[in-house]
Design an enzyme around this catalytic site. Structure first.
Site, PDB file in Angstrom:
ATOM      1  CG  HIS A 148      -0.144   0.122   2.537  1.00 44.10           C
ATOM      2  ND1 HIS A 148       0.280  -0.972   3.255  1.00 44.10           N
ATOM      3  CD2 HIS A 148       0.308   1.202   3.212  1.00 44.10           C
ATOM      4  CE1 HIS A 148       0.940  -0.570   4.328  1.00 44.10           C
ATOM      5  NE2 HIS A 148       0.986   0.746   4.326  1.00 44.10           N
ATOM      6  CG  HIS A 196      -3.812   0.237   4.492  1.00 50.47           C
ATOM      7  ND1 HIS A 196      -3.296  -0.965   4.887  1.00 50.47           N
ATOM      8  CD2 HIS A 196      -2.901   1.166   4.844  1.00 50.47           C
ATOM      9  CE1 HIS A 196      -2.128  -0.770   5.459  1.00 50.47           C
ATOM     10  NE2 HIS A 196      -1.847   0.500   5.437  1.00 50.47           N
ATOM     11  CG  HIS A 210       4.455   4.840   4.547  1.00 55.42           C
ATOM     12  ND1 HIS A 210       3.623   5.528   5.401  1.00 55.42           N
ATOM     13  CD2 HIS A 210       3.880   3.612   4.418  1.00 55.42           C
ATOM     14  CE1 HIS A 210       2.622   4.759   5.771  1.00 55.42           C
ATOM     15  NE2 HIS A 210       2.734   3.586   5.189  1.00 55.42           N
ATOM     16  CG  HIS A 242       0.527   0.650  12.061  1.00 56.99           C
ATOM     17  ND1 HIS A 242       1.228   1.810  12.274  1.00 56.99           N
ATOM     18  CD2 HIS A 242       1.050   0.113  10.935  1.00 56.99           C
ATOM     19  CE1 HIS A 242       2.127   1.960  11.313  1.00 56.99           C
ATOM     20  NE2 HIS A 242       2.053   0.942  10.501  1.00 56.99           N
ATOM     21  CE1 TYR A 251       5.030   3.648   8.104  1.00 56.58           C
ATOM     22  CE2 TYR A 251       4.928   4.502  10.334  1.00 56.58           C
ATOM     23  CZ  TYR A 251       4.296   4.114   9.171  1.00 56.58           C
ATOM     24  OH  TYR A 251       2.936   4.215   9.084  1.00 56.58           O
ATOM     25  CD  GLU A 261       3.980   0.409   7.153  1.00 58.46           C
ATOM     26  OE1 GLU A 261       3.305   0.848   6.196  1.00 58.46           O
ATOM     27  OE2 GLU A 261       3.514   0.211   8.282  1.00 58.46           O
TER      28      GLU A 261
HETATM   29 FE   FE2 Z   1       1.657   1.918   5.927  1.00 55.54          FE
END
Ligand code: FE2
Lengths: 303, 103
Positions: A148, A196, A210, A242, A251, A261
């Site tokens: 993503h 996502h 990112h 997260h 990251y 990431e």
């Molecule tokens: Fe991400």
């Protein structure tokens, strides 16, 4: 059907040789082609021609490519994007190495998104007949695929509406100012079954926060962290989890300062997934669940 | 060896030939605002009050414009001192990170 996945990320790098060392040796992507000042890579578990394009000169995002399942989706998205008021042009086969006809859309946030249906099939490193679970000789992190991207936009609600109305993406999670003030300051959206395929947070238009590689497990994330130490890759945050997406993460920065990431985990999404809401007072927990602290870099470092 | 002086901080460190301003200060246990440490974000810009720097690696015009360079701005993660330099941080104070471990 419609958009299937994030197919490619095309970024600028200041020094192509350093970038090749990072994406090839450290991340373990496979170089599939080069053309002028561009190099094309894929992960070992990706079967399409490429997923990462590096272009020498500058930093930041050139464009994102999303692949659709039917060629008729291109017509459908063209109509919807035009109706939305976005700038849409047709791109021709060959505009991008190995990619077929498609659309080039400029988002209200100035980011460029390309929609395509055809790209050359190369196959994965493990093949389709009695495959091993992973290729015997992987380099560095050995990233299997991209996952993503997160971009910054001045009006998250508007860009969210674009991805919902034009691309038929759904919202998995959203950050609003407060229960009293539902202004959207961040949105995570999916088209496939992951948390996502695109995300955006409030910030300057046209910038990249990112892009991410999917790894198989939490222990692969730790292994990636070890590789970053060996190769002296500056780490921004992690390994941690997260709150938003529930994914596990590190990251870090490529040699041009573009944030990357490594990401794993996260829940499954379906078309009836009920969107999750975070309020801005809990944003730090949403982003970095364990430390519940946002560092200044998270919002200030963009390329 | 060149000296890196930080204006208003009474701090002076030595930088090796290949070291950048940021690397030299970090090695000596100091911290200030930095981002990617790879020349891409511009977060670690400082004002160069005295001396000269050069850049061994490409720095994008998008990150540090020619006007900024001419105006004495240095991208500290990429700038190598060529001789003694004095820099000034922007709206912040230098932090000593190693505390009691520092010599
Ligand atoms: Fe991400």
């Amino acid at each position: 059907m419609s958009v299937m996945r994030l197919g490619y990320v095309h970024v600028r790098v200041t020094d192509l040789e350093e970038a090749k060392s990072h994406y090839g040796n450290t991340m373990g992507l496979l170089e599939v082609a080069n053309e002028g000042n561009k190099v094309f890579y894929k992960g070992w578990d990706e079967y399409d021609h490429h997923s990462v394009v590096l272009e020498e000169g500058g930093v930041g995002l050139v464009k994102l490519g999303y692949k659709v399942s039917e060629s008729s989706d291109l017509d459908d998205i063209e109509i919807k994007a035009t109706r939305f008021g976005a700038t849409v042009e047709r791109m021709a086969k060959g505009d991008n190495l190995s990619v077929g006809d498609g659309l080039r859309i400029t988002l209200p946030s100035d980011h460029v998104v390309e929609i395509y249906h055809e790209i050359e099939y190369l196959g994965t490193e493990t093949g389709r007949i009695n495959p091993d679970p992973w290729p015997r000789f992987r380099r560095g992190v050995g990233a299997p695929r991209i996952d993503h991207a997160l971009i910054t936009v001045e009006e998250p609600a508007l860009v969210e509406r674009f991805f919902a109305d034009v691309m038929s993406f759904m919202v998995s999670e959203r950050v609003i100012v407060s229960n009293e003030n539902p202004e959207v300051i961040g949105s995570w959206m999916y088209c496939a079954g992951t948390p996502h395929d695109i995300a955006f947070i409030k910030g300057p238009n046209g910038k990249l926060h990112h892009f991410a590689f999917a790894l198989e497990s939490w222990s692969d994330v730790l292994h990636a962290g070890d590789i970053f130490a060996m190769d002296d890759v500056p780490v921004d945050v992690g390994p941690t989890r997260h709150g938003i997406t529930r994914g596990q993460t590190i990251y870090y920065f490529d040699p041009s300062g573009n944030r990357n990431e490594v990401f794993t985990g996260g829940y499954l999404t379906f078309p009836d997934f009920p969107s999750i809401t975070w309020t801005a007072d809990q944003l730090a927990k949403g982003i970095f669940y364990i430390s519940r602290e946002l560092n200044e870099r998270f919002t200030s470092v963009l390329t | 060896m060149c000296k890196v002086r930080v204006d208003a901080e009474d701090v002076e460190v030595e930088a090796g030939l290949e070291e950048t301003i940021l690397e030299a200060l970090r090695r000596c246990g100091y911290a200030y605002r930095w981002g990617c440490r790879r020349g891409g974000c511009g977060v670690c810009k400082v004002d160069l009050l005295q001396g000269e720097v050069d850049y061994r690696r490409n720095v994008s015009e998008l990150v540090l414009s020619a006007t900024e360079r001419d105006g004495g701005v240095a991208l500290s993660c990429r700038a190598r001192p060529r001789g003694d330099v004095t820099i000034r941080l922007r709206d912040e104070r230098l932090k000593k990170c190693y505390g009691i471990l520092a010599t």
